[in-house]
Each structure stands twice: as C-alpha cells, then as structure tokens.
Design an enzyme around this catalytic site. Structure first.
Site, PDB file in Angstrom:
ATOM      1  N   LYS A  78       0.847  -1.196   0.000  1.00 40.29           N
ATOM      2  CA  LYS A  78       0.000   0.000   0.000  1.00 40.29           C
ATOM      3  C   LYS A  78       0.883   1.247   0.000  1.00 40.29           C
ATOM      4  O   LYS A  78       1.921   1.269   0.674  1.00 40.29           O
ATOM      5  CB  LYS A  78      -0.891  -0.031   1.258  1.00 40.29           C
ATOM      6  CG  LYS A  78      -1.933   1.072   1.331  1.00 40.29           C
ATOM      7  CD  LYS A  78      -2.810   0.926   2.589  1.00 40.29           C
ATOM      8  CE  LYS A  78      -3.927   1.962   2.635  1.00 40.29           C
ATOM      9  NZ  LYS A  78      -4.785   1.842   3.831  1.00 40.29           N
ATOM     10  N   SER A 158      -9.908   1.964   2.780  1.00 37.55           N
ATOM     11  CA  SER A 158      -9.001   2.705   1.939  1.00 37.55           C
ATOM     12  C   SER A 158      -7.975   1.858   1.189  1.00 37.55           C
ATOM     13  O   SER A 158      -7.403   2.318   0.218  1.00 37.55           O
ATOM     14  CB  SER A 158      -8.252   3.729   2.792  1.00 37.55           C
ATOM     15  OG  SER A 158      -7.398   3.072   3.715  1.00 37.55           O
ATOM     16  N   SER A 182     -10.232  -0.292   7.039  1.00 34.50           N
ATOM     17  CA  SER A 182      -9.612  -0.236   5.703  1.00 34.50           C
ATOM     18  C   SER A 182      -8.928  -1.499   5.215  1.00 34.50           C
ATOM     19  O   SER A 182      -8.507  -1.552   4.063  1.00 34.50           O
ATOM     20  CB  SER A 182      -8.601   0.903   5.651  1.00 34.50           C
ATOM     21  OG  SER A 182      -9.283   2.116   5.479  1.00 34.50           O
TER      22      SER A 182
HETATM   23  N1  GLN Z   1     -13.304   4.470   6.176  1.00 33.02           N
HETATM   24  C1  GLN Z   1     -12.767   4.905   7.427  1.00 33.02           C
HETATM   25  C2  GLN Z   1     -12.352   6.354   7.313  1.00 33.02           C
HETATM   26  O1  GLN Z   1     -12.564   6.907   6.294  1.00 33.02           O
HETATM   27  C3  GLN Z   1     -11.611   4.048   7.822  1.00 33.02           C
HETATM   28  C4  GLN Z   1     -10.402   4.248   7.006  1.00 33.02           C
HETATM   29  C5  GLN Z   1      -9.260   3.420   7.439  1.00 33.02           C
HETATM   30  O2  GLN Z   1      -9.432   2.401   8.111  1.00 33.02           O
HETATM   31  N2  GLN Z   1      -8.080   3.871   7.098  1.00 33.02           N
HETATM   32  O3  GLN Z   1     -11.840   6.939   8.218  1.00 33.02           O
END
Ligand code: GLN
Length: 491
Positions: A78, A158, A182
């Site tokens: 990532k 994400s 995410s």
């Molecule tokens: N979707 C959640 C956010 O937007 C979690 C994102 C994540 O786990 N990095 O904060």
C-alpha cells in the site's frame, strides 16, 4: 491469469523451495498480469526492475539453501508504507514525488524474509475513505462485477488497490492499513482475506500516520493460511514504535487447521441493524451454522455501546489526523506552492495539496480539539471509547473466545454511488469494523459467499487482545465451508 499467478502464497513458497519454478519466473508472471490489468488502477507505481533484481537475489539464496520465510514471494505494498528509494505518496498530491530514504519496519521485515516488491498500491488519500475514490490517482475499479452488468464497482477502501491486486491475481499478497476498517471492508468487498491485528502487534514506524491510536497494518491474501504466513513476517516488537508491544509473535500458520471444538463464539445482538440487506443476515446465520457444525458453541452477547462507536470514531480519528497532517507544510515534503511569505506558502500548499475529504477531516479535527469544544467532543469521545472497550472486555471475561459479525452492512457498491451528497453515507460502511479499532482488538474478514448479484460477502471475527491465532483457526473453518471466490477476468 496464468498458473503461476493463481497459486496461493503457501503453494508458491513450496514450489520455489522445491525448484519447480524460479522467483524470476514468478515475478515475471505477475509483472505481465499487472501490465494487462492497468484498467483496474490497482497500482500507482510498478517497480519491475526492482522486482526482478529482488527475485534474482531470492533465487540465489534459494540455491544456497538460505531461503527466508517469504523468499521469492511477489507482494504489493500500500502506498502508505515508506519504501526506501521508491516513491511513497499516501495517494495525496501533497506528497508528490516524495521518495523516502528508509523503509517502514513492516516492509523492511518483508524484505528481510525474502519477499519481492512488485509495486505500490492505490488507496484513499491518507487512508481516509471507504471506496478508494479520494485517491489523487483516481479510484480503483474492482475486478468484480454484478451479474450481467458493466457498472464499475468499488473494491472498498481505503486499501482498495491492495484488495483488488490480490483478488485479480496481480500479487500473492499485499499490505494494508486499517484505522476504522480499511483492511476488512475491502477484503469483504473483493472476496479476499484481511486481518487487522491487535493494536501494538505490528510496528507503525514508517507508515504514513492517519490516526495513531487506531492505525494498524495487516495483510491481504487469498487464503487464511496465506494471511497467517504474511502476518508473521509483518509483526513483532520494534524499538522505533513505543506503542508496538514487546510480545513474541507466534507461528500463526500452526494455528490454521486447529480445531474450534469447544470454543465459545459470541454473536452480538447490536450488530443486527434495521434495514440491513437480508443477504447479510443470511450469510451471518450461515457462518454461525458452520462454526456450530465444527463444534463451537454459539452464544448471544451484548455490546451495548456499539451505536456510539461510529460517531466517536469520527471525532477521535479526525482529531488525530489534524495533528498528524500538520507536518505537510510545503517545507519538509513533496508539493510546494510559492507564496508572498511563509504563511501564504503554507496556506497555498495545503489548499492545493489536500483533497476535499482530507480537508474536511482536518477542519473537523481542529474544531473538536479547540478550546471550548475539546471537553464536549474530544474528551467525550474518549470516554465513549473506554465504554466500547469495556463492552468487549466483559464479553471476553465471561468466557467468549471470539465474536462473529458481518464484515460490512452491504456488498460492494458502484463508483460514484455513495457519499456524494452526504459523507455520512460513506462513513456508515465502517459500522461493523470501527468498534474493533476503538477497542484495539484483532479482527479478520473472511469471504463467506456471494450475494444474488454474484458479489462477495465477508464475515468478521473479532478476537481477544493478541489472540490472532484463534481468529486464524476460526476463519479457516469458514473458508473450508464457504470455498474460495475468484472474479472472472474482464480486464
Ligand atoms: N473508512 C474509514 C475512514 O474513512 C476508515 C479508514 C481506514 O481504516 N483507514 O476513516
């Protein structure tokens, strides 16, 4: 999809050791697959020369009988993990052309164990999002499609690029990070396995910070065994991260196949939401039946503060983000927009460098931390967080070994379908996953079936602190019963 790219990580490891094929051949097969799959936008940077050089070195070590646990295994990383001499942007314009001079602890450990870097994967900007649509490099298109439809779907976010790359056979495994879901939400959307380990199990050093008290790194793979193998290399104590726990890492692979007979599995009634699609309820029920048939005891449990987790998360996470992102000022990294004086330069750089969702989070975070609002919002959210943690502690203290829930409240949705008018619509994706980050617990998402449209659905298992082993054992029971799910290539 060639034969080599369809292997599991475990099978590839064994094949490399018995010299059925070389690490260079394995890397080549993946690089070719990546080239053909550029329409997915899963990778934001391909590193073919590095991959081949690393594969060659891996072959040399295999020939000498000095193979590490991941020797020759091609992986995707990532774009939130710093990689030495390889561009790392967190998929933000503000980190344009940032090339770190060091590796994150996680990636350094992967290379130590012999893994090969194929490239950096796409993600929501600074990991803020649930659909990969906030990336500066544009969204990832899921390798999955609804039956009889060409609609482009999200792989989730994400860590959307990592999930899509694993599902589409563009790597044998990938790293992700999970602050509120995410890893687990994109795993559920793409029919892959993803685990967020216990907070402190994996070092955060060298990972671009979003919300430091919630962030944890973990793997994406196509099987539970592969996730166990990969997590073992990623995890472990690290002096460079004071929140990284000084506890030994077990041989997770040994837990795969372990019996779940006699385990008590909790089913929290608060996860039964009004308006939840019947198919999610059905798959959850199916999961319960599978575990019961394997000898586990299913017990109804209550986590009464669940409904406060999402609102509290959307105070704590932006608060920490607003502080973490203060460092992007046009002086130290990436983008700089010139201004009349330093203040104007900061303002112009940050206005141009951050996307809309990141700006929203910085503003919310700054607000909830400001004098006069701190007690009403931030402090209150921290108290709620303690209550959420206590809910889980009480359930585990009562003898429950793991908790079974759906991973997401729906299957994957179309790009552009959610959050346009109201960001909360997007935030609701994390309703089943944020609680786990708030409590610092380990959680795994495992594919459990397909819905009526042919899209993957996942189940989540939540464990006691530092007991990832029970999650691997239990998830494998579901995997054995459900089978594996692979998208049909259209790209
Ligand atoms: N979707 C959640 C956010 O937007 C979690 C994102 C994540 O786990 N990095 O904060």
């Amino acid at each position: 999809m060639s034969e080599l790219t369809s292997l599991t990580l475990a099978a590839a490891r064994d094949g490399l050791r018995s010299k059925e094929f070389s690490a260079v051949e394995l890397a080549d097969a993946h690089l070719l697959a990546m080239e053909k799959a550029r329409a997915l936008n899963a990778y934001v940077l391909e590193t073919p020369e590095r991959a081949l050089a690393m594969a060659k070195a891996a072959d040399a070590r295999i020939a000498l009988g000095k193979a590490g646990p991941l020797e020759g295994i091609p992986l995707a990383v990532k774009d939130l993990f710093c990689t030495e001499a390889v561009r790392t942007t967190a998929c933000s314009h503000i980190l344009d052309n940032f090339v770190p001079t060091y590796d994150s602890t996680v990636t350094a450990q992967l290379w130590r164990d012999g893994a090969v870097l194929l490239g950096k994967t796409n993600n929501d900007e600074f990991a803020m999002g649930s659909s990969n649509e906030t990336s500066y490099f544009g969204p990832v298109t899921s390798p999955w499609r609804r039956k009889g439809s060409n609609t482009r779907l999200t792989p989730g976010g994400s860590s959307g690029g990592s999930a899509a790359a694993v599902a589409a056979h563009l790597c044998l495994g990938a790293t992700g990070t999970d602050t509120g879901g995410s890893i687990r939400q994109p795993a559920a959307f793409t029919g892959t396995v993803g685990i967020k380990p216990t907070y402190g199990r994996v070092s955060r050093w060298g990972i671009v910070a979003f919300a430091s008290s919630l962030d944890q790194a973990g793997p994406f793979t196509r099987t539970v065994r592969d996730a166990a193998i990969l997590l073992r290399s990623m995890a472990g104590p690290d002096d460079k991260d004071t929140t990284c726990a000084d506890v030994p890492v077990p041989d997770y692979e040994a837990a795969v196949g372990r019996s779940v007979k006699g385990l008590r599995i909790g089913v929290p009634k608060e996860y039964r939401l009004e308006g939840m699609p019947a198919e999610i309820e059905k798959i959850w029920e199916q999961g319960r039946a599978w575990l019961k048939a394997a000898g586990a005891e299913l017990v109804e449990v209550s986590l009464p503060h669940t409904k406060y987790a999402l609102p509290a998360y959307y105070i704590v996470a932006p608060a920490e983000a607003s502080s973490n992102l203060a460092r992007y000022d046009g002086v130290r990294y990436g983008l700089r927009e010139p201004g009349g004086d330093i203040r104007e330069m900061y303002e112009k750089t940050r206005a141009a460098g951050f996307g809309a969702e990141v700006r929203r989070r910085i503003m919310i975070g700054t607000y909830v931390l400001s004098a006069g609002y701190y007690d009403a919002y931030y402090l209150r959210a921290q108290k709620v967080r303690t209550l959420i943690k206590r809910d889980f502690e009480q359930v585990f203290d009562a003898g429950v070994h793991a908790i079974l829930t759906p991973a997401t409240p729906s299957a994957a949705f179309g790009l552009g379908e959610k959050g346009g008018a109201d960001p909360v619509e997007m935030y609701l994706n994390d309703i089943f996953t944020v609680t786990v980050n708030m409590a610092g617990l380990p959680g795994i998402a495992v594919p459990a079936g397909l819905d009526g449209q042919g899209l993957p659905l996942g189940l989540q298992l939540i464990g006691r602190p530092f007991d990832e082993e029970t999650l691997f054992a239990t998830a494998e029971v579901i995997e054995q019963a459900a089978g594996r799910f692979t998208p049909k290539p259209w790209w």
